[in-house]
Design a protein around this motif. Structure first.
Motif, PDB file in Angstrom:
ATOM      1  N   UNK A   1       0.850  -1.190   0.000  1.00 59.97           N
ATOM      2  CA  UNK A   1       0.000   0.000   0.000  1.00 59.97           C
ATOM      3  C   UNK A   1       0.887   1.242   0.000  1.00 59.97           C
ATOM      4  N   UNK A   2       0.834   2.003  -1.094  1.00 60.58           N
ATOM      5  CA  UNK A   2       1.649   3.213  -1.220  1.00 60.58           C
ATOM      6  C   UNK A   2       0.758   4.392  -1.564  1.00 60.58           C
ATOM      7  N   UNK A   3       1.223   5.566  -1.201  1.00 59.20           N
ATOM      8  CA  UNK A   3       0.493   6.789  -1.510  1.00 59.20           C
ATOM      9  C   UNK A   3       0.309   6.896  -3.020  1.00 59.20           C
TER      10      UNK A   3
ATOM     11  N   UNK B   1      -1.610   8.268   1.803  1.00 62.72           N
ATOM     12  CA  UNK B   1      -0.945   8.249   3.102  1.00 62.72           C
ATOM     13  C   UNK B   1      -0.967   9.667   3.649  1.00 62.72           C
ATOM     14  N   UNK B   2      -1.549   9.828   4.823  1.00 64.85           N
ATOM     15  CA  UNK B   2      -1.688  11.150   5.416  1.00 64.85           C
ATOM     16  C   UNK B   2      -0.388  11.549   6.116  1.00 64.85           C
TER      17      UNK B   2
ATOM     18  N   UNK C   1      -5.686   6.565   4.147  1.00 66.12           N
ATOM     19  CA  UNK C   1      -7.082   6.853   3.792  1.00 66.12           C
ATOM     20  C   UNK C   1      -7.394   6.056   2.542  1.00 66.12           C
ATOM     21  N   UNK C   2      -8.418   5.211   2.602  1.00 65.20           N
ATOM     22  CA  UNK C   2      -8.829   4.374   1.478  1.00 65.20           C
ATOM     23  C   UNK C   2     -10.149   4.918   0.939  1.00 65.20           C
ATOM     24  N   UNK C   3     -10.048   5.676  -0.139  1.00 63.37           N
ATOM     25  CA  UNK C   3     -11.203   6.357  -0.719  1.00 63.37           C
ATOM     26  C   UNK C   3     -11.780   5.531  -1.862  1.00 63.37           C
ATOM     27  N   UNK C   4     -13.070   5.178  -1.800  1.00 66.88           N
ATOM     28  CA  UNK C   4     -13.672   4.404  -2.888  1.00 66.88           C
ATOM     29  C   UNK C   4     -13.594   5.166  -4.217  1.00 66.88           C
TER      30      UNK C   4
END
Length: 167
Positions: A55-57, A83-84, A123-126
């Motif tokens: 999982x990367x920005x 990634x925040x 943050x996982x945004x649909x």
């Protein structure tokens, strides 16, 4: 709000875990918080492991939400991963939500500082893309192991059990 977006949001809000699969590795169950239209997860030392998922920005992930009651798959969706940055405005809001849901933290008072130092908040945004539900179970075959849960019964045990019933 579209029906798909509403389904994703409602399912994620009610589920305690989501299954996340990045570009590499297996899918992994992660606790999350639904906040402002996205799933927030925290991982790193002392928290849930995010390593091995890739999982990367700016990347994507596949997220599966299961029913809290029956465990059945409700929806599978593609997420844009962000990634925040620690101590940013979004990060502060996300950590405020995540802190309230973190159970049994060893350092509840200083958890935000530890997360800023050692962990990643994602943050996982649909994206709006959903996968069709599979026909089969998709259950994975367990990995081979030498571990066992059943051993042969000791030879004298049946006699001991019978003797205990008489008295």
């Amino acid at each position: 709000m579209t029906e798909t977006r509403a389904l994703i949001e409602e399912a994620a809000k009610k589920s305690g875990l989501i299954w996340v699969q990045g570009p590499t590795g297996p899918s992994r169950a992660l606790w999350h918080v639904w906040h402002e239209g996205a799933a927030l997860v925290v991982g790193g030392p002392g928290e849930q492991p995010l390593d091995g998922l890739g999982l990367v920005d700016g990347g994507t992930a596949s997220v599966t939400v299961r029913s809290k009651d029956k465990g059945g798959r409700l929806v599978e969706w593609t997420a844009a991963v962000t990634e925040l940055a620690p101590d940013g405005e979004e990060w502060t809001a996300a950590v405020g939500e995540l802190k309230g849901k973190r159970l049994n933290a060893p350092d509840a008072e200083a958890i935000a500082e530890r997360w800023a130092r050692e962990c990643r908040v994602l943050r996982l945004l649909p994206t709006g893309a959903t996968a069709s539900l599979p026909d089969g179970s998709l259950a994975a075959v367990p990995l081979p192991t030498s571990a066992t849960t059943r051993r042969a019964m000791p030879a004298g045990l049946p006699r001991l059990l019978r003797r205990g019933r008489r008295g």
